[in-house]
Design an enzyme around this catalytic site. Sequence first.
Site, PDB file in Angstrom:
ATOM      1  N   GLU A   1       0.852  -1.192   0.000  1.00 24.61           N
ATOM      2  CA  GLU A   1       0.000   0.000   0.000  1.00 24.61           C
ATOM      3  C   GLU A   1       0.886   1.239   0.000  1.00 24.61           C
ATOM      4  O   GLU A   1       2.107   1.138   0.157  1.00 24.61           O
ATOM      5  CB  GLU A   1      -0.917   0.010   1.228  1.00 24.61           C
ATOM      6  CG  GLU A   1      -2.008  -1.050   1.148  1.00 24.61           C
ATOM      7  CD  GLU A   1      -3.027  -0.950   2.270  1.00 24.61           C
ATOM      8  OE1 GLU A   1      -4.184  -1.244   2.009  1.00 24.61           O
ATOM      9  OE2 GLU A   1      -2.661  -0.588   3.395  1.00 24.61           O
TER      10      GLU A   1
ATOM     11  N   HIS B   1      -8.547  10.294   3.767  1.00 28.22           N
ATOM     12  CA  HIS B   1      -8.248   9.256   2.789  1.00 28.22           C
ATOM     13  C   HIS B   1      -8.501   9.830   1.398  1.00 28.22           C
ATOM     14  O   HIS B   1      -9.556  10.426   1.152  1.00 28.22           O
ATOM     15  CB  HIS B   1      -9.110   8.011   3.008  1.00 28.22           C
ATOM     16  CG  HIS B   1      -8.546   6.813   2.326  1.00 28.22           C
ATOM     17  ND1 HIS B   1      -8.535   6.681   0.960  1.00 28.22           N
ATOM     18  CD2 HIS B   1      -7.916   5.720   2.804  1.00 28.22           C
ATOM     19  CE1 HIS B   1      -7.932   5.545   0.639  1.00 28.22           C
ATOM     20  NE2 HIS B   1      -7.554   4.941   1.752  1.00 28.22           N
TER      21      HIS B   1
ATOM     22  N   ARG C   1      -0.516   9.011   1.846  1.00 32.82           N
ATOM     23  CA  ARG C   1      -1.898   9.468   1.667  1.00 32.82           C
ATOM     24  C   ARG C   1      -2.063  10.973   1.611  1.00 32.82           C
ATOM     25  O   ARG C   1      -2.870  11.477   0.831  1.00 32.82           O
ATOM     26  CB  ARG C   1      -2.746   8.948   2.821  1.00 32.82           C
ATOM     27  CG  ARG C   1      -2.999   7.504   2.665  1.00 32.82           C
ATOM     28  CD  ARG C   1      -3.909   6.969   3.705  1.00 32.82           C
ATOM     29  NE  ARG C   1      -4.036   5.555   3.416  1.00 32.82           N
ATOM     30  CZ  ARG C   1      -4.582   4.673   4.212  1.00 32.82           C
ATOM     31  NH1 ARG C   1      -5.087   5.066   5.355  1.00 32.82           N
ATOM     32  NH2 ARG C   1      -4.651   3.416   3.857  1.00 32.82           N
TER      33      ARG C   1
ATOM     34  N   HIS D   1     -10.609  10.245   7.654  1.00 36.09           N
ATOM     35  CA  HIS D   1     -10.457   8.787   7.720  1.00 36.09           C
ATOM     36  C   HIS D   1      -9.854   8.312   9.033  1.00 36.09           C
ATOM     37  O   HIS D   1     -10.313   7.327   9.607  1.00 36.09           O
ATOM     38  CB  HIS D   1      -9.556   8.358   6.550  1.00 36.09           C
ATOM     39  CG  HIS D   1      -9.356   6.888   6.443  1.00 36.09           C
ATOM     40  ND1 HIS D   1     -10.415   6.006   6.373  1.00 36.09           N
ATOM     41  CD2 HIS D   1      -8.226   6.130   6.380  1.00 36.09           C
ATOM     42  CE1 HIS D   1      -9.941   4.764   6.264  1.00 36.09           C
ATOM     43  NE2 HIS D   1      -8.627   4.820   6.290  1.00 36.09           N
TER      44      HIS D   1
ATOM     45  N   ARG E   1      -0.327   8.754   9.500  1.00 39.20           N
ATOM     46  CA  ARG E   1      -0.253   7.303   9.676  1.00 39.20           C
ATOM     47  C   ARG E   1       0.124   6.607   8.372  1.00 39.20           C
ATOM     48  O   ARG E   1      -0.407   6.924   7.308  1.00 39.20           O
ATOM     49  CB  ARG E   1      -1.617   6.795  10.132  1.00 39.20           C
ATOM     50  CG  ARG E   1      -1.705   5.290  10.191  1.00 39.20           C
ATOM     51  CD  ARG E   1      -3.127   4.845  10.394  1.00 39.20           C
ATOM     52  NE  ARG E   1      -3.955   5.137   9.246  1.00 39.20           N
ATOM     53  CZ  ARG E   1      -4.799   4.266   8.692  1.00 39.20           C
ATOM     54  NH1 ARG E   1      -4.921   3.052   9.180  1.00 39.20           N
ATOM     55  NH2 ARG E   1      -5.523   4.606   7.653  1.00 39.20           N
TER      56      ARG E   1
HETATM   57  C1  LIG Z   1     -13.453   2.269   6.036  1.00 34.56           C
HETATM   58  C2  LIG Z   1     -12.209   2.072   6.853  1.00 34.56           C
HETATM   59  C3  LIG Z   1     -11.167   1.312   6.335  1.00 34.56           C
HETATM   60  C4  LIG Z   1     -10.013   1.106   7.070  1.00 34.56           C
HETATM   61  N1  LIG Z   1      -9.023   0.304   6.566  1.00 34.56           N
HETATM   62  C5  LIG Z   1      -7.950   0.029   7.353  1.00 34.56           C
HETATM   63  C6  LIG Z   1      -6.978  -0.912   6.933  1.00 34.56           C
HETATM   64  O1  LIG Z   1      -7.092  -1.519   5.886  1.00 34.56           O
HETATM   65  N2  LIG Z   1      -5.919  -1.138   7.749  1.00 34.56           N
HETATM   66  C7  LIG Z   1      -5.752  -0.492   8.944  1.00 34.56           C
HETATM   67  O2  LIG Z   1      -4.763  -0.736   9.638  1.00 34.56           O
HETATM   68  N3  LIG Z   1      -6.680   0.396   9.348  1.00 34.56           N
HETATM   69  C8  LIG Z   1      -7.772   0.655   8.613  1.00 34.56           C
HETATM   70  N4  LIG Z   1      -8.700   1.540   9.054  1.00 34.56           N
HETATM   71  C9  LIG Z   1      -8.538   2.136  10.380  1.00 34.56           C
HETATM   72  C10 LIG Z   1      -8.861   1.076  11.423  1.00 34.56           C
HETATM   73  O3  LIG Z   1      -9.959   0.314  10.986  1.00 34.56           O
HETATM   74  C11 LIG Z   1      -9.182   1.706  12.753  1.00 34.56           C
HETATM   75  O4  LIG Z   1      -8.194   2.639  13.104  1.00 34.56           O
HETATM   76  C12 LIG Z   1      -9.244   0.634  13.822  1.00 34.56           C
HETATM   77  O5  LIG Z   1     -10.164  -0.364  13.457  1.00 34.56           O
HETATM   78  C13 LIG Z   1      -9.650   1.254  15.133  1.00 34.56           C
HETATM   79  O6  LIG Z   1      -9.856   0.222  16.040  1.00 34.56           O
HETATM   80  P1  LIG Z   1     -10.312   0.584  17.489  1.00 34.56           P
HETATM   81  O7  LIG Z   1     -10.503  -0.705  18.210  1.00 34.56           O
HETATM   82  O8  LIG Z   1      -9.413   1.570  18.078  1.00 34.56           O
HETATM   83  O9  LIG Z   1     -11.713   1.342  17.302  1.00 34.56           O
HETATM   84  P2  LIG Z   1     -13.088   0.869  16.653  1.00 34.56           P
HETATM   85  O10 LIG Z   1     -12.959  -0.357  15.868  1.00 34.56           O
HETATM   86  O11 LIG Z   1     -13.669   2.058  15.972  1.00 34.56           O
HETATM   87  O12 LIG Z   1     -13.950   0.536  17.921  1.00 34.56           O
HETATM   88  C14 LIG Z   1     -14.329   1.554  18.823  1.00 34.56           C
HETATM   89  C15 LIG Z   1     -15.336   0.975  19.779  1.00 34.56           C
HETATM   90  O13 LIG Z   1     -15.625   1.872  20.837  1.00 34.56           O
HETATM   91  C16 LIG Z   1     -17.030   1.959  21.024  1.00 34.56           C
HETATM   92  N5  LIG Z   1     -17.316   3.249  21.634  1.00 34.56           N
HETATM   93  C17 LIG Z   1     -17.041   4.477  21.146  1.00 34.56           C
HETATM   94  N6  LIG Z   1     -17.464   5.416  22.023  1.00 34.56           N
HETATM   95  C18 LIG Z   1     -17.994   4.769  23.083  1.00 34.56           C
HETATM   96  C19 LIG Z   1     -18.611   5.170  24.297  1.00 34.56           C
HETATM   97  N7  LIG Z   1     -18.787   6.470  24.622  1.00 34.56           N
HETATM   98  N8  LIG Z   1     -19.071   4.223  25.143  1.00 34.56           N
HETATM   99  C20 LIG Z   1     -18.933   2.916  24.846  1.00 34.56           C
HETATM  100  N9  LIG Z   1     -18.367   2.466  23.712  1.00 34.56           N
HETATM  101  C21 LIG Z   1     -17.898   3.386  22.843  1.00 34.56           C
HETATM  102  C22 LIG Z   1     -17.577   1.765  19.624  1.00 34.56           C
HETATM  103  O14 LIG Z   1     -18.932   1.429  19.633  1.00 34.56           O
HETATM  104  C23 LIG Z   1     -16.668   0.643  19.136  1.00 34.56           C
HETATM  105  O15 LIG Z   1     -17.089  -0.601  19.655  1.00 34.56           O
HETATM  106  C24 LIG Z   1      -9.878   1.735   8.337  1.00 34.56           C
HETATM  107  C25 LIG Z   1     -10.910   2.506   8.852  1.00 34.56           C
HETATM  108  C26 LIG Z   1     -12.067   2.666   8.126  1.00 34.56           C
HETATM  109  C27 LIG Z   1     -13.184   3.489   8.719  1.00 34.56           C
END
Ligand SMILES: Cc1cc2nc3c(=O)[nH]c(=O)nc-3n(C[C@H](O)[C@H](O)[C@H](O)COP(=O)(O)OP(=O)(O)OC[C@H]3O[C@@H](n4cnc5c(N)ncnc54)[C@H](O)[C@@H]3O)c2cc1C
Length: 552
Positions: free
Chosen positions: A133, A255, A304, A365, A400
């Site tokens: 990528e 993005h 990016r 993004h 990032r």
């Molecule tokens: C479309 C898209 C494509 C992507 N592609 C990639 C990729 O290919 N590779 C890569 O490395 N990254 C990618 N990313 C980024 C990556 O997906 C995210 O940075 C990563 O999944 C974040 O994980 P996380 O566990 O921190 O948060 P999340 O997966 O967003 O989870 C956050 C959690 O917290 C909960 N939450 C939030 N606020 C509260 C609250 N007040 N009370 C209780 N619960 C709460 C939510 O409901 C959720 O369960 C992508 C992101 C997107 C949107």
Amino acid sequence: MAARSAIPARRSRLLAPEPGWTAYADTVVVGSGIAGLTAALAARHAGSVLLVTKAQLSDGSTRWAQGGIAAALGRGDTPEAHLADTLTAGAGLCDEEAVRTLVNGGPTAVRRLIDRGFVFDTEEDGGIALTREGGHHADRILHAGGDATGAEVSRALLARLDQLLDKIEVIERALVLDLLLDAEGRAAGLTLHVMGEGARDGVGAIRSRAVVLATGGLGQVFRSTTNPSVATGDGVALALRAGARVADLEFVQFHPTVLWLGDGARGQQLLISEAVRGEGAFLVDAKGERFMPGMHPMGDLAPRDIVAKGIMRRAMESGLDHLWLDARHFGEDKWRGRFPTIWEALHEHGIDPVRDLIPVAPAAHYASGGVLTDRWGHTSIPGLYACGEAACTGVHGANRLASNSLLEGLVFAERIGRDLARCFAPGEPVTGEPVADEREPVLLAPTVRGATQQAMSAGAGVLRSAASLAGTAAALEELAGHTDDQPRTEAWEATNLHQIASAMAAVAARREETRGSHWREDFPKQDDARWRVRQVLSVDENGCTVTEEAVS
Ligand SMILES: Cc1cc2nc3c(=O)[nH]c(=O)nc-3n(C[C@H](O)[C@H](O)[C@H](O)COP(=O)(O)OP(=O)(O)OC[C@H]3O[C@@H](n4cnc5c(N)ncnc54)[C@H](O)[C@@H]3O)c2cc1C
């Protein structure tokens, strides 16, 4: 040396009624994405775990991730090479030791994920299929289901959680509101609003020895984003209110290739993964001409921010608000086999990528900043940890590198589990009485959400200047008067979004240079002499303060 200056930002707590019930756990984990699930699985070795999440378990950014997970697993690739690419993307603001932790821990973290049930795409010989990528100089992106990596991560971790429900209790539809602190300033638990049934309905409190924030990103601060509706920056906002240090908020990655659906489109938009360009797709302008090769040696696979700026620049020159991605030469078999999710979604919008150019424009993004942590996930508040997109570990710096965020969630959440096991003996009673918060409560009206998004996209998006940021700050200041006395999810989220937006606009205005994903039209150059510093925000009795700190 740190320089301090006060910036305007609201100091408030949320208007939550008194908790009607209290639950206890050694560790409470907030969020059920890759970071929260990994932290909960790891923390179970340090006593009881309660996982709370604001919608359903599978909601969050994780399940939408397409491209994959970066790790130096390929023949000839090394963590050192991964480190070099990450530092380059971070534009001088990465914490190098944190990056070392990330890239050295990457291969083990990925193998642990595979042990937990993650099924990756393979080559014909059964080896891991790795792609490339933007910004990477090696094929090091592991993926699953073609372009459904996040969905597979989520499936595998939730299946593992399901086997461990006797050790990890789960509360869904539980919006976490604020942190509880004891008299020594330690995290003593949190308040939350559960839209459930029975004894744990309404506003409650969880008392715990440790709180892990894994609340994900804040893309909903902007009008157009790839992030789902739950990505309202709640964890960062509540950490700020509790007095935790928050850093790098000005660095939001836009993005470059998000499906453009017209000016009226709002909320979560379809991402056209970078891996599509990794497999040979390229950007074209209104004349059908390629423009990225003339802008950067890596052409369409430049980092990016460069590609996003390239698109904006060429689009503005042509008086357009979007350009196009050409992947017609893939043919149907490659599209269906390698990118089945995007293929389906494009067809739902009436676009056949074998026949049609794909209209694209940049959208918010990824938040490189968040709650500042060390390499063990400790924040500045004892007992409060943060991981995943809600955290600022320092691995992303000003930008990032693609596919490093899922890896960050894996590596640092696991380390929190190890730290908890080291610090806490299971079964010790939860101590530390929370002290009452005497601050004036403020809650904003739900309508503030849309108005905040509008103000941020207008002046604090891909293109920023002193004038545009001042316009955004003025609009946000006006919105701060739109209060509400109805405690409900929409109002809590609007308040969090507004708080994050205000802080982000302020630090973006202060940073008078262009670096990484922060692009100032009035300061188009990177200024290392003045700005090779990180901006750290914190709230105390005097309001919100920003501190400039050198990166290590
Ligand atoms: C479309 C898209 C494509 C992507 N592609 C990639 C990729 O290919 N590779 C890569 O490395 N990254 C990618 N990313 C980024 C990556 O997906 C995210 O940075 C990563 O999944 C974040 O994980 P996380 O566990 O921190 O948060 P999340 O997966 O967003 O989870 C956050 C959690 O917290 C909960 N939450 C939030 N606020 C509260 C609250 N007040 N009370 C209780 N619960 C709460 C939510 O409901 C959720 O369960 C992508 C992101 C997107 C949107």
